[in-house]
Design a protein around this motif. Structure first.
Motif, short mmCIF file in Angstrom:
data_model
loop_
_atom_site.label_atom_id
_atom_site.label_comp_id
_atom_site.label_asym_id
_atom_site.label_seq_id
_atom_site.Cartn_x
_atom_site.Cartn_y
_atom_site.Cartn_z
N ARG A 76 13.79 -1.09 34.57
CA ARG A 76 13.63 -0.03 35.57
C ARG A 76 12.17 0.22 35.90
O ARG A 76 11.82 0.50 37.05
N ASP A 122 10.63 0.00 39.64
CA ASP A 122 9.86 1.10 40.22
C ASP A 122 8.47 0.63 40.65
O ASP A 122 7.97 1.01 41.72
N LYS A 157 8.73 -1.51 43.79
CA LYS A 157 9.03 -0.70 44.96
C LYS A 157 7.78 0.04 45.44
O LYS A 157 7.55 0.18 46.65
N LEU A 160 13.58 -4.08 49.61
CA LEU A 160 13.92 -2.81 48.98
C LEU A 160 15.41 -2.64 48.69
O LEU A 160 15.78 -2.14 47.62
N PRO A 161 16.32 -3.04 49.60
CA PRO A 161 17.75 -2.92 49.27
C PRO A 161 18.13 -3.73 48.03
O PRO A 161 18.97 -3.29 47.23
N ASP A 189 16.95 -1.76 45.02
CA ASP A 189 17.85 -0.62 44.80
C ASP A 189 19.16 -1.08 44.16
O ASP A 189 19.72 -0.40 43.29
N GLU A 190 19.62 -2.24 44.58
CA GLU A 190 20.89 -2.77 44.08
C GLU A 190 20.85 -3.08 42.59
O GLU A 190 21.81 -2.82 41.86
N TYR A 217 18.75 -1.82 40.32
CA TYR A 217 17.99 -0.84 39.54
C TYR A 217 18.78 -0.16 38.43
O TYR A 217 18.35 -0.08 37.29
#
Length: 580
Positions: free
Chosen positions: A393, A397, A400, A413-414, A417-418, A420
């Motif tokens: 994680r 972070d 990102k 980014l997607p 997010d997927e 994470y």
């Protein structure tokens, strides 16, 4: 010149700190300039007040530095002083231009590839529901069967052992990999009915929620999950070993693991016992469906049962009695099997064990006594959120924050997010942050792996080794301290490098670590498990011993201070049973 002046404030602040460290005192420096570098608000202050404020700030920093140096290697003082390292990092980054170049297209890491051979975990189907606790209710021979449950952040592992020493590792999946023995710590819910199979809602972070909040909801989810796991284990055992137990009357025991540091917390131990007791008896309830209302009923009963026992009452006559449910330090259980093996060296009864889990790193320095009765005395222990999924994680972070609103960010980014969130992932994560997005170029910025390792190193060296050494500083065993690195993340270079750095011999410290491996015990039935993967299940294996066979665990808080003049080391490792 007092220190190297610079147009860069952070760099000059670093030079100021270095100047004070070299002199070993705070005196005769330009106070106003120093106040500016240290971000001290001088508005309305006299020159004397400014001087006193600066001296106080720098003196405190100097004291922290010297205190840290007492624990750290002299040759690495500046490097390992946490406050100094943070200043140095900010200064170094301030003098470099951070450069980021994104790839034109998303190229996923193999570990997160949609085309990966890894698939969603599928629970092995069984014929019975596991509610019954006996194959033969009229069995003639009493046989105590203990279930060792390693209730982890990402997965649960289970080992079953009977009085004859038959020991089985329970498979939950039907594939041929080690992962079939890892059941994701995930509870499904559909129409107020809990299940280990697919459902409308998935509940994760069951153990973390229980330890951090311990509210009614977290207790309910953890209890429901463990009760369903126990049903599955009984069903699997009876289907595969019916002939072995058909003439026995089975007395069930449950051992739940808990991090060594948390074992000092009596409220936490009581909470885990309550959940374990409620789950054990809920699993034997005649109702085929486990609902929130039913779970709460058993939690209420378990709470009253604990209160009655505290008042001196006898345990209630239930399928799994309260005195057959125990909470045990995970590390003590982990070593229980080792000290019974041929690898055990009674001349080295002090050792260190580090377990790299998904959420936390559990580290302890402890002593063991053997012959007749094993005894575990924790000299120091620590548990910190530096497990594999927290490393993952942190990396996400960090990536990102780098990508931000740069060109092509919408393609990356997607994906971040997927990947994470899930903490119940049982597959490996990439060895380095560089593998997350192939083609990503970054320079001038400290990597998340370096920052994470520094925190992990501090936990092991400062919080565990140095603290343990305070209890027994003169022991010759520090020069060759037996060291176990275990758990699902222990094969990652980020965690392994600690051993090499300590043993490099570049410091004034005499500390050296002797890496040891936990070999699979003889007679352990674990079809498909490779010997070098056994360490991942060593906690569950140790927990499968009856509670009085694991050994007596003496919390760190109950160990008396070392009297160096009398060399009371023997007393530390041979504490009376009355202290338990």
């Amino acid at each position: 010149m007092d220190w190297i002046r610079s147009n860069n404030k952070e760099r000059e602040k670093l030079e100021l700190i270095k100047h004070v460290i070299r002199r070993g005192e705070v005196s005769a420096i330009p106070w106003s300039r120093a106040a500016h570098l240290l971000d001290i608000d001088v508005k309305g202050l006299s020159k004397l007040a400014i001087k006193n404020r600066v001296k106080s700030t720098l003196t405190s920093a100097l004291e922290r530095y010297h205190k840290a140096c007492e624990k750290r290697d002299v040759a690495n003082r500046a490097k390992h002083c946490s406050s100094f390292t943070q200043i140095h990092t900010r200064a170094a980054e301030a003098t470099q231009q951070v450069k980021v170049r994104l790839p034109k297209a998303l190229n996923r890491a193999e570990e997160f590839s949609s085309n990966s051979s890894r698939s969603e975990f599928v629970l092995q189907p069984l014929q019975s529901n596991g509610i019954t606790t006996q194959i033969n209710a009229d069995g003639e021979n009493d046989n105590e069967i203990t279930i060792g449950l390693d209730f982890g952040t990402s997965s649960i592992k289970a080992v079953v052992r009977d009085l004859s020493g038959n020991t089985f590792l329970v498979p939950f999946g039907n594939n041929n990999s080690t992962n079939k023995f890892l059941l994701p710590t995930r509870l499904y819910e559909t129409d107020n009915i809990y299940s280990l199979h697919k459902g409308e809602q998935a509940h994760r972070d069951l153990k973390l929620a229980l330890m951090l909040s311990s509210d009614d909801s977290s207790q309910e989810k953890a209890t429901a999950f463990i009760s369903l796991v126990l049903r599955y284990i009984r069903s699997w055992l009876f289907e595969n070993y019916k002939s072995l137990y058909q003439s026995d009357y089975i007395i069930w025991g449950i051992n739940l693991g808990l991090p060594a540091k948390s074992y000092d917390d009596k409220n936490m131990v009581s909470l885990f016992h309550k959940v374990g007791l409620a789950a054990a008896n809920l699993s034997a309830d005649e109702s085929s469906e486990i609902t929130p209302e039913l779970v709460q009923r058993y939690l209420s009963w378990a709470k009253n049962e604990q209160k009655s026992l505290e008042e001196g009452s006898e345990p209630s006559d239930t399928p799994i009695m309260s005195d057959m449910v125990h909470v045990v330090p995970e590390i003590a259980a982990q070593v229980a099997g080792y000290i019974r093996s041929e690898s055990w060296d009674a001349h080295h009864n002090m050792m260190m064990l580090v377990d790299i889990g998904a959420g936390t790193v559990d580290a302890s320095v402890f002593t063991v006594t053997k012959p007749e009765e094993h005894q575990f005395a924790f000299l120091s222990s620590s548990v910190c959120p530096f497990g594999v999924m927290n490393l993952h994680r942190k990396r996400v972070d960090w990536l990102k924050s780098l990508i931000g609103s740069r060109k092509n960010a919408d393609k990356l980014l997607p994906y971040l997010d997927e990947i994470y969130a899930p903490t119940d992932r049982v597959d490996a994560i990439p060895a380095s942050w560089k593998s997350y997005i192939k083609g990503l170029y970054v320079s001038g910025k400290r990597s998340p792996d370096d920052e994470f390792y520094e925190a992990y190193r501090t936990q092991l060296y400062d919080d565990t080794i140095c603290h343990g050494r305070e209890s027994n500083p003169d022991s010759p065993e520090w020069t060759e301290l037996p060291f176990f690195l275990c758990g699902g993340g222990s094969n990652m270079e980020l965690y392994e490098q600690f051993i090499d750095l300590v043993n490099a011999g570049k410091s004034c410290s005499s500390l050296r670590l002797k890496p040891l491996r936990m070999n699979m015990p003889k007679g352990f039935e674990a079809k498909g498990l490779r010997d070098h993967d056994y360490h991942r299940f060593s906690v569950a294996y140790g927990l499968s011993y009856a509670r009085d066979e694991i050994g007596r665990c003496i919390p760190e808080a109950e160990i008396p201070p070392l009297d160096r003049s009398l060399n009371r080391r023997a007393e530390i490792v041979s504490v009376s049973k009355d202290m338990i």
